[in-house]
Design a protein around this motif. Structure first.
Motif, mmCIF file in Angstrom:
data_model
loop_
_atom_site.group_PDB
_atom_site.id
_atom_site.type_symbol
_atom_site.label_atom_id
_atom_site.label_comp_id
_atom_site.label_asym_id
_atom_site.label_seq_id
_atom_site.Cartn_x
_atom_site.Cartn_y
_atom_site.Cartn_z
ATOM 1 N N GLU A 1 0.824 -1.208 0.000
ATOM 2 C CA GLU A 1 0.000 0.000 0.000
ATOM 3 C C GLU A 1 0.859 1.260 0.000
ATOM 4 N N THR A 2 1.901 1.266 0.817
ATOM 5 C CA THR A 2 2.779 2.437 0.892
ATOM 6 C C THR A 2 3.454 2.702 -0.444
ATOM 7 N N LEU A 3 3.983 1.656 -1.073
ATOM 8 C CA LEU A 3 4.676 1.829 -2.342
ATOM 9 C C LEU A 3 3.725 2.285 -3.446
ATOM 10 N N VAL A 4 2.542 1.678 -3.494
ATOM 11 C CA VAL A 4 1.560 2.059 -4.512
ATOM 12 C C VAL A 4 1.130 3.510 -4.313
ATOM 13 N N ARG A 5 0.899 3.881 -3.074
ATOM 14 C CA ARG A 5 0.498 5.255 -2.774
ATOM 15 C C ARG A 5 1.598 6.246 -3.158
ATOM 16 N N ARG A 6 2.844 5.795 -3.072
ATOM 17 C CA ARG A 6 3.969 6.650 -3.480
ATOM 18 C C ARG A 6 4.166 6.645 -4.993
ATOM 19 N N GLY A 7 3.284 5.985 -5.715
ATOM 20 C CA GLY A 7 3.356 6.017 -7.174
ATOM 21 C C GLY A 7 4.223 4.963 -7.810
ATOM 22 N N ARG A 8 4.456 3.855 -7.110
ATOM 23 C CA ARG A 8 5.323 2.809 -7.644
ATOM 24 C C ARG A 8 4.536 1.637 -8.204
ATOM 25 N N ARG A 9 5.043 1.071 -9.289
ATOM 26 C CA ARG A 9 4.565 -0.227 -9.760
ATOM 27 C C ARG A 9 5.178 -1.287 -8.866
ATOM 28 N N VAL A 10 4.388 -2.262 -8.430
ATOM 29 C CA VAL A 10 4.852 -3.251 -7.464
ATOM 30 C C VAL A 10 4.554 -4.659 -7.974
ATOM 31 N N VAL A 11 5.514 -5.546 -7.801
ATOM 32 C CA VAL A 11 5.357 -6.963 -8.154
ATOM 33 C C VAL A 11 5.827 -7.790 -6.965
ATOM 34 N N GLY A 12 4.983 -8.723 -6.510
ATOM 35 C CA GLY A 12 5.366 -9.618 -5.424
ATOM 36 C C GLY A 12 5.399 -11.052 -5.923
ATOM 37 N N ILE A 13 6.491 -11.746 -5.697
ATOM 38 C CA ILE A 13 6.628 -13.132 -6.124
ATOM 39 C C ILE A 13 6.341 -14.069 -4.955
ATOM 40 N N ASP A 14 5.564 -15.118 -5.201
ATOM 41 C CA ASP A 14 5.411 -16.204 -4.235
ATOM 42 C C ASP A 14 6.509 -17.218 -4.524
ATOM 43 N N ALA A 15 7.433 -17.389 -3.591
ATOM 44 C CA ALA A 15 8.556 -18.295 -3.811
ATOM 45 C C ALA A 15 8.069 -19.730 -3.983
ATOM 46 N N ARG A 16 8.848 -20.523 -4.684
ATOM 47 C CA ARG A 16 8.528 -21.942 -4.806
ATOM 48 C C ARG A 16 8.348 -22.551 -3.412
ATOM 49 N N GLY A 17 7.304 -23.379 -3.284
ATOM 50 C CA GLY A 17 7.006 -23.977 -1.985
ATOM 51 C C GLY A 17 6.152 -23.117 -1.088
ATOM 52 N N HIS A 18 5.797 -21.927 -1.548
ATOM 53 C CA HIS A 18 5.083 -20.951 -0.724
ATOM 54 C C HIS A 18 3.911 -20.353 -1.499
ATOM 55 N N GLY A 19 2.964 -19.803 -0.736
ATOM 56 C CA GLY A 19 1.862 -19.087 -1.346
ATOM 57 C C GLY A 19 1.143 -19.901 -2.397
#
Length: 260
Positions: free
Chosen positions: A52-70
């Protein structure tokens, strides 16, 4: 929005994307987030307010779910795990995204992965690593003096949680709370990286973040000093609570914005 790709060894890797707030981006690199052991993008980065903080600051954000997770693939063979494999997944993600420059943020297991990526992938232009300290320098990864792999695996594989040693009880509870695949997590615990880290090759500006009461990030200045261009910020909290400190997410955003 959630997407996926097939990584180098056939495992499906899921990742999540957020667009910047209106008026944002300004041509800045996307921010790629890599979570810690047992966690996933949602628990490590969304629930803590970092996305939320990064998006609000105007950033494109990508989060990866590591293998074995998520939501990523979860094989039960230890030979498919380790931070080296996760770093290759990260490079595969950057290929898919088509980004020539990114800002990379990693926490704990994700910090080790991010350091490996920054040392080897020239597309990483700025780096933030949290939840790690001297163990990276002295052992080559997550501090196994605090998280002995054999004990971690035993705690995850115990049929009855009551049989888990008190030292590992919190880790087992955390795995059950997030609905983790305990066989996959145990497999990764057996593959934790050991050996010299190529820290001298991490030449990009780096911010080290650590909780003052986090045993997995003990003596973080040792890590900062071992990196060619690094600074350190500390916050009150332990391994799980430091990421929720009110200053944690803004510290990441401020450091990445300083790149211009």
């Amino acid at each position: 929005m959630t997407h996926h790709f097939t990584s180098f060894d056939g495992i499906t890797i899921r990742y999540h994307r957020w667009d910047p707030a209106p008026g944002g981006d300004r041509g800045l690199p996307a921010v790629v987030l890599h979570h810690g052991f047992i966690a996933d993008t949602h628990t490590n980065w969304v629930r803590t307010g970092v996305v939320e903080t990064l998006v609000r600051r105007g950033r494109r954000v990508v989060g990866i779910d590591a293998r074995g997770h998520g939501r990523s693939g979860k094989p039960h063979d230890a030979g498919r795990y380790g931070e080296e494999a996760m770093a290759r997944d990260l490079s595969g993600l950057l290929d898919v995204l088509g980004e020539d420059r990114v800002h990379l943020v990693g926490y704990s297991m994700g910090a080790v992965t991010a350091l490996l990526s920054a040392a080897r992938d020239g597309r990483v232009a700025r780096l933030v690593v949290g939840g790690v300290g001297a163990g990276v320098v002295e052992l080559g990864g997550v501090d196994t003096r605090e998280l002995p792999p054999a004990l971690v695996a035993a705690a995850l594989l115990a049929e009855d949680p009551a049989d888990v040693p008190l030292r590992m009880a919190g880790l087992r509870i955390w795995a059950d709370e997030v609905g983790g695949d305990r066989l996959a997590l145990a497999a990764h615990s057996r593959a934790l990286r050991r050996g010299p880290m190529p820290l001298s090759e991490v030449t990009v500006p780096t911010l080290v973040l650590a909780g003052t009461d986090d045993p997995l990030a003990a003596r973080p200045q040792v890590l900062a000093d071992a990196l060619p261009d690094a600074s350190l910020r500390t916050f009150y909290g332990d391994h799980l609570t430091a990421v929720r400190h009110p200053s944690f997410a803004p510290a990441i955003a401020d450091f990445l914005e300083a790149a211009g």
